[in-house]
Design a protein around this motif. Structure first.
Motif, PDB file in Angstrom:
ATOM      1  N   SER A  20       0.868  -1.276  -0.153  1.00  0.00           N
ATOM      2  CA  SER A  20      -0.081   0.006  -0.001  1.00  0.00           C
ATOM      3  C   SER A  20       0.693   1.306   0.009  1.00  0.00           C
ATOM      4  CB  SER A  20      -0.853   0.077   1.140  1.00  0.00           C
ATOM      5  OG  SER A  20      -1.690  -1.057   1.156  1.00  0.00           O
TER       6      SER A  20
ATOM      7  N   ARG B  87      -1.824   2.521   8.176  1.00  0.00           N
ATOM      8  CA  ARG B  87      -1.865   1.139   8.106  1.00  0.00           C
ATOM      9  C   ARG B  87      -3.245   0.570   8.393  1.00  0.00           C
ATOM     10  NH1 ARG B  87       1.489  -3.538   8.544  1.00  0.00           N
ATOM     11  NH2 ARG B  87       3.012  -2.214   7.845  1.00  0.00           N
TER      12      ARG B  87
ATOM     13  N   ASP C 292      -0.251  -6.087   6.400  1.00  0.00           N
ATOM     14  CA  ASP C 292      -0.357  -5.030   5.044  1.00  0.00           C
ATOM     15  C   ASP C 292       1.469  -4.628   5.162  1.00  0.00           C
ATOM     16  OD1 ASP C 292      -2.705  -4.733   4.379  1.00  0.00           O
ATOM     17  OD2 ASP C 292      -2.877  -2.437   5.298  1.00  0.00           O
TER      18      ASP C 292
ATOM     19  N   THR D 101       3.263  -1.676   3.745  1.00  0.00           N
ATOM     20  CA  THR D 101       3.318  -0.333   3.752  1.00  0.00           C
ATOM     21  C   THR D 101       4.501   0.385   2.833  1.00  0.00           C
ATOM     22  OG1 THR D 101       3.893   0.380   5.928  1.00  0.00           O
ATOM     23  CG2 THR D 101       1.797   0.121   5.339  1.00  0.00           C
TER      24      THR D 101
END
Length: 312
Positions: A236, A280, A285, A287
């Protein structure tokens, strides 16, 4: 005009004060025109000069000039040199010449930590630093303001530089180690922070693991790259400002490769600080934060130094 040297500037820019000051600045009304960028060549050596103004619409106007010469390591010189002039924002009267290198290196590390406070896992304690320049040396202290950093892994093209930084960090109480390869450092880290002037990929997306935070500092021009395009396919992606998508080599490379689209970028640091994006969303995830720097950060740091010196 007051001349404030590096020792005083560094002393007044503790990260416990600078990180929250930057958070407030990203929430405030500060005018930041587009920076001027110029290429300079001398005796076969090329450098980039950035001219970065900003003003807070209330009291201060600041102007930074930063020179980046990536081949300076061949001369045992820092790759970056800066000057900073602070003026009265209402009259234009010069107030102070603040040490530009202190301002630039500390605000850069602080901005990464500020983003890390939104994007790294809450229990992230293992930091991998790529590079050993001024910015790299400040990253453990900056990140310690937002995360419980205990272990620091260091990689540098010249191992002797990594050994020196590791020793300095051990004296501060960090459990610091030198790693021989980038892949080795990535494998052990919660946070991976790249502070280099690299023009070729150092971190590969295939190495990244769920839960890691990748912080990319060095690339602020098309020819500068610290990662391969695959890093952006797996994570992400966040940026400090919209300008990053127009200038950062890492992002431009990913756009060209099709592993990232501009509309896939989740948010800017303005959005994070203003509560417009949560950052987050879960511990699994990956990031990625890509910064190119913003003049509001320099202005904020210079004001801290100037006002702090008036109280001393």
């Amino acid at each position: 005009m007051q001349l404030i040297d590096a020792d005083v500037s560094n002393a007044l820019l503790g990260f416990d004060k600078l990180v929250p000051a930057l958070r407030q600045a990203f929430q405030a009304d500060i005018t930041v025109p587009l920076r001027h960028t110029h290429t300079i060549e001398c005796d076969g050596r090329k450098g980039i000069t950035l001219i970065m103004p900003a003003w807070d619409n209330k009291k201060y106007f600041g102007l930074k000039t930063v020179n980046i010469f990536s081949a300076n390591h061949e001369l045992d010189l820092p790759g970056l040199h800066s000057t900073y002039l602070l003026y009265d924002g209402c009259t234009g009267k010069p107030l102070a010449h603040v040490d530009g290198d202190a301002v630039t290196s500390r605000r850069t590390a602080a901005a990464s930590a500020l983003a890390g406070g939104y994007l790294a896992k809450k229990d992230a304690s293992r930091l991998f630093v790529l590079g050993t320049g001024r910015v790299a040396s400040f990253l453990p202290d900056a990140y310690s303001v937002v995360r419980p950093i205990k272990d620091v892994f260091i990689w540098n093209r010249r191992p002797e530089g990594a050994e020196r930084l590791a020793e300095e960090l051990r004296e501060k109480g960090y459990n610091a180690h030198v790693v021989s390869t980038v892949e080795e450092g990535v494998a052990q880290a919660d946070i991976i922070s790249c502070a280099t002037l690299s023009e070729a990929p150092l971190v590969h997306g295939d190495w990244l693991k769920p839960g890691q935070h990748l912080d990319l500092i060095g690339s602020f021009a098309r020819h500068m790259i610290e990662t391969d395009a695959q890093c952006f396919a797996r994570g992400s992606v966040f940026v400090d400002t919209d300008e990053a998508a127009k200038k950062a080599g890492d992002l431009l490379q990913a756009f060209e490769a099709g592993t990232l689209k501009p509309e896939d970028i989740k948010a800017t640091l303005f959005d994070l600080c203003r509560g417009q994006h949560a950052g987050r969303t879960n511990d699994d995830d990956i990031t990625v934060f890509k910064s190119v720097g913003n003049a509001l950060e320099d202005l904020t740091a210079a004001i801290l130094v100037y006002e702090g010196s008036q109280k001393a």
